[in-house]
Enzyme design. Structure first.
Site, PDB file in Angstrom:
ATOM      1  N   ASP A  15      28.651  34.346  39.463  1.00  0.00           N
ATOM      2  CA  ASP A  15      27.735  33.513  38.683  1.00  0.00           C
ATOM      3  C   ASP A  15      27.907  32.043  39.073  1.00  0.00           C
ATOM      4  O   ASP A  15      26.935  31.301  39.222  1.00  0.00           O
ATOM      5  CB  ASP A  15      28.004  33.709  37.185  1.00  0.00           C
ATOM      6  CG  ASP A  15      28.009  35.185  36.822  1.00  0.00           C
ATOM      7  OD1 ASP A  15      27.004  35.847  37.086  1.00  0.00           O
ATOM      8  OD2 ASP A  15      29.040  35.678  36.310  1.00  0.00           O
ATOM      9  N   HIS A  60      30.321  37.484  31.438  1.00  0.00           N
ATOM     10  CA  HIS A  60      29.544  37.817  32.637  1.00  0.00           C
ATOM     11  C   HIS A  60      28.429  38.764  32.203  1.00  0.00           C
ATOM     12  O   HIS A  60      28.530  39.977  32.303  1.00  0.00           O
ATOM     13  CB  HIS A  60      30.411  38.483  33.707  1.00  0.00           C
ATOM     14  CG  HIS A  60      29.578  39.104  34.802  1.00  0.00           C
ATOM     15  ND1 HIS A  60      28.858  38.343  35.687  1.00  0.00           N
ATOM     16  CD2 HIS A  60      29.296  40.389  35.096  1.00  0.00           C
ATOM     17  CE1 HIS A  60      28.186  39.149  36.497  1.00  0.00           C
ATOM     18  NE2 HIS A  60      28.432  40.393  36.154  1.00  0.00           N
TER      19      HIS A  60
HETATM   20  P1  NAX Z   1      29.238  51.748  43.172  1.00  0.00           P
HETATM   21  O1  NAX Z   1      28.658  52.716  42.217  1.00  0.00           O
HETATM   22  O2  NAX Z   1      28.677  51.610  44.539  1.00  0.00           O
HETATM   23  O3  NAX Z   1      30.784  52.057  43.349  1.00  0.00           O
HETATM   24  C1  NAX Z   1      31.633  52.289  42.263  1.00  0.00           C
HETATM   25  C2  NAX Z   1      32.759  53.155  42.776  1.00  0.00           C
HETATM   26  O4  NAX Z   1      33.732  53.253  41.737  1.00  0.00           O
HETATM   27  C3  NAX Z   1      32.347  54.582  43.117  1.00  0.00           C
HETATM   28  O5  NAX Z   1      32.785  54.900  44.422  1.00  0.00           O
HETATM   29  C4  NAX Z   1      33.058  55.429  42.063  1.00  0.00           C
HETATM   30  O6  NAX Z   1      33.454  56.698  42.565  1.00  0.00           O
HETATM   31  C5  NAX Z   1      34.259  54.552  41.743  1.00  0.00           C
HETATM   32  N1  NAX Z   1      34.903  54.826  40.466  1.00  0.00           N
HETATM   33  C6  NAX Z   1      34.330  55.201  39.296  1.00  0.00           C
HETATM   34  N2  NAX Z   1      35.279  55.393  38.370  1.00  0.00           N
HETATM   35  C7  NAX Z   1      36.466  55.148  38.942  1.00  0.00           C
HETATM   36  C8  NAX Z   1      37.815  55.205  38.498  1.00  0.00           C
HETATM   37  N3  NAX Z   1      38.111  55.592  37.262  1.00  0.00           N
HETATM   38  N4  NAX Z   1      38.789  54.897  39.369  1.00  0.00           N
HETATM   39  C9  NAX Z   1      38.507  54.539  40.632  1.00  0.00           C
HETATM   40  N5  NAX Z   1      37.248  54.479  41.126  1.00  0.00           N
HETATM   41  C10 NAX Z   1      36.241  54.776  40.280  1.00  0.00           C
HETATM   42  O7  NAX Z   1      29.228  50.338  42.395  1.00  0.00           O
HETATM   43  P2  NAX Z   1      29.336  48.881  43.009  1.00  0.00           P
HETATM   44  O8  NAX Z   1      28.010  48.401  43.390  1.00  0.00           O
HETATM   45  O9  NAX Z   1      30.431  48.859  44.010  1.00  0.00           O
HETATM   46  O10 NAX Z   1      29.744  48.055  41.708  1.00  0.00           O
HETATM   47  C11 NAX Z   1      30.980  48.231  41.071  1.00  0.00           C
HETATM   48  C12 NAX Z   1      31.021  47.498  39.737  1.00  0.00           C
HETATM   49  O11 NAX Z   1      30.869  46.096  39.912  1.00  0.00           O
HETATM   50  C13 NAX Z   1      29.900  47.902  38.769  1.00  0.00           C
HETATM   51  O12 NAX Z   1      30.494  48.095  37.493  1.00  0.00           O
HETATM   52  C14 NAX Z   1      29.017  46.675  38.734  1.00  0.00           C
HETATM   53  O13 NAX Z   1      28.333  46.565  37.519  1.00  0.00           O
HETATM   54  C15 NAX Z   1      30.024  45.583  38.910  1.00  0.00           C
HETATM   55  N6  NAX Z   1      29.513  44.274  39.322  1.00  0.00           N
HETATM   56  C16 NAX Z   1      30.103  43.177  38.776  1.00  0.00           C
HETATM   57  C17 NAX Z   1      29.753  41.886  39.125  1.00  0.00           C
HETATM   58  C18 NAX Z   1      30.415  40.694  38.534  1.00  0.00           C
HETATM   59  O14 NAX Z   1      29.977  39.591  38.844  1.00  0.00           O
HETATM   60  N7  NAX Z   1      31.451  40.803  37.692  1.00  0.00           N
HETATM   61  C19 NAX Z   1      28.650  41.664  40.100  1.00  0.00           C
HETATM   62  C20 NAX Z   1      28.375  42.836  40.979  1.00  0.00           C
HETATM   63  C21 NAX Z   1      28.439  44.171  40.298  1.00  0.00           C
HETATM   64  O15 NAX Z   1      27.238  44.380  39.617  1.00  0.00           O
END
Ligand code: NAX
Length: 328
Positions: free
Chosen positions: A159, A187
């Site tokens: 952000d 956030h």
């Molecule tokens: P993806 O869905 O591409 O990848 C998430 C990965 O996490 C998957 O491979 C899944 O198998 C794995 N996972 C799920 N549960 C798990 C656990 N208990 N232990 C280990 N791995 C686990 O998501 P992606 O685009 O990489 O985003 C990840 C997260 O970042 C989401 O929650 C998203 O909302 C968040 N974000 C946060 C941002 C921020 O500024 N704070 C911005 C970007 C993003 O939106």
């Protein structure tokens, strides 16, 4: 030669993980002279893809990369971890209520917090990226009573970077000319990007802009809704920019902010600026020698006060909801 740093990345097989791991391994997280060992933590369904990413990491022959371990067991994943990037989370799916979302994420961040508590290195630093990031950080922190609370942080650096870029675009300045910008609060869409203390080439940003309507109707919503605009354009959520912000967050935490500047981090409140103690909220912070401090003494005008309060109110509601669920 320096001792390798153990970096654990959860959600390693996801799209942020894919954009993040190569930059960690090439030295952008900690520095070009710091060797790293990577731990990739995934759920069982993600292990195979994580192995594929590890194969590619091998194929880069990064001189700093001293090992990769892949696991679906948090106790193994966080063993000896110095830095933990908690990226994997349960996304909100259609029709999901906020309570369901918080509960599903509690099922992830509570056991991970406990595993960090029991197995991580004494100097562990945690960055939560997975949403809802601030409250997920609170859940992990509550499950780790032996780790100093301030080691649990949430990412608002994306952000912050988005706000820098919008401000540069509006004024024709370079992002490197802009200092002392702040993201306050959660956030989420209620976050408040504050330019009243920011400087553009040494001049007060709010005075340079002198357009409160642009702030209220353009700048703030553009920054707060940028994630949705990226999804709309790209057909997928921010990944490389999120990974970049995670790198920036940890790099700044470890290596310090520049003199005359600060950054934004989601950190446990000490009560500063009327943010209830304990909430993990974004503040202006300076960092030095691996520690951070909230910038004190800023004058908060009415425009800012109302927006900070609204975002903090949302954080308090999320905290109350996870408390009611027994997650903290
Ligand atoms: P993806 O869905 O591409 O990848 C998430 C990965 O996490 C998957 O491979 C899944 O198998 C794995 N996972 C799920 N549960 C798990 C656990 N208990 N232990 C280990 N791995 C686990 O998501 P992606 O685009 O990489 O985003 C990840 C997260 O970042 C989401 O929650 C998203 O909302 C968040 N974000 C946060 C941002 C921020 O500024 N704070 C911005 C970007 C993003 O939106």
């Amino acid at each position: 030669t320096r001792t390798p740093v153990n970096v654990t990345v959860t959600g390693a097989a996801g799209q942020i993980g894919y954009a993040l791991l190569f930059r960690i391994a090439s030295g952008h997280l900690l520095g070009a002279d710091v060797p790293v060992r990577l731990r990739l933590l995934e759920i069982p369904q993600g292990l195979k893809a994580a192995e594929g990413t590890a194969m590619e990491l091998d194929d880069c022959a990064f001189p700093l990369l001293q090992g990769i371990e892949i696991t679906d067991d948090p106790n193994v994943g966080f063993d000896g971890a110095n830095v933990a990037l908690l990226v994997g989370a349960r996304p909100r799916t259609k029709g999901m209520e906020r309570g369901d979302l918080l509960e599903a994420n509690g099922g992830i961040f509570k056991p991970q917090g406990k595993a960090i508590n029991d197995h991580a290195a004494d100097d562990i630093k945690v960055l939560v990226v997975g949403n809802p990031a601030n409250t997920n950080a609170l859940i992990a922190q509550a499950a780790a009573p032996d780790v100093p609370a301030e080691r649990f942080t949430a990412m608002t650096r994306l952000d912050h970077n988005r706000a820098l870029s919008q401000l540069a675009k509006k004024t024709g300045a370079q992002v490197s000319d802009i200092k002392k910008l702040t993201i306050w609060g959660n956030h989420s869409a209620t976050q408040y990007p504050d330019i009243f203390h920011a400087e553009i080439a040494g001049k007060n940003a709010a005075e340079v802009i002198a357009d409160e309507q642009w702030l209220a109707d353009d700048f703030i919503p553009t920054v707060a809704k940028r994630g949705a605009a990226i999804i709309e354009a790209r057909g997928a959520s921010s990944a490389a920019s999120a990974a970049n912000a995670a790198i920036d967050h940890v790099h700044t935490w470890v290596n310090g902010t520049a003199e005359g500047n600060w950054t934004s981090m989601g950190i446990p409140s000490d009560g500063s600026y009327g943010v209830p103690e304990g909430l993990i909220s974004s503040f202006p912070v300076t960092t030095k020698n691996g520690t951070y401090e909230i910038v004190q003494g800023l004058d908060i005008n009415e425009f800012s006060r109302a927006r900070i309060d609204a975002s903090v109110q949302e954080l308090a509601e999320e905290r109350d909801a996870v408390r009611a669920l027994g997650l903290i």
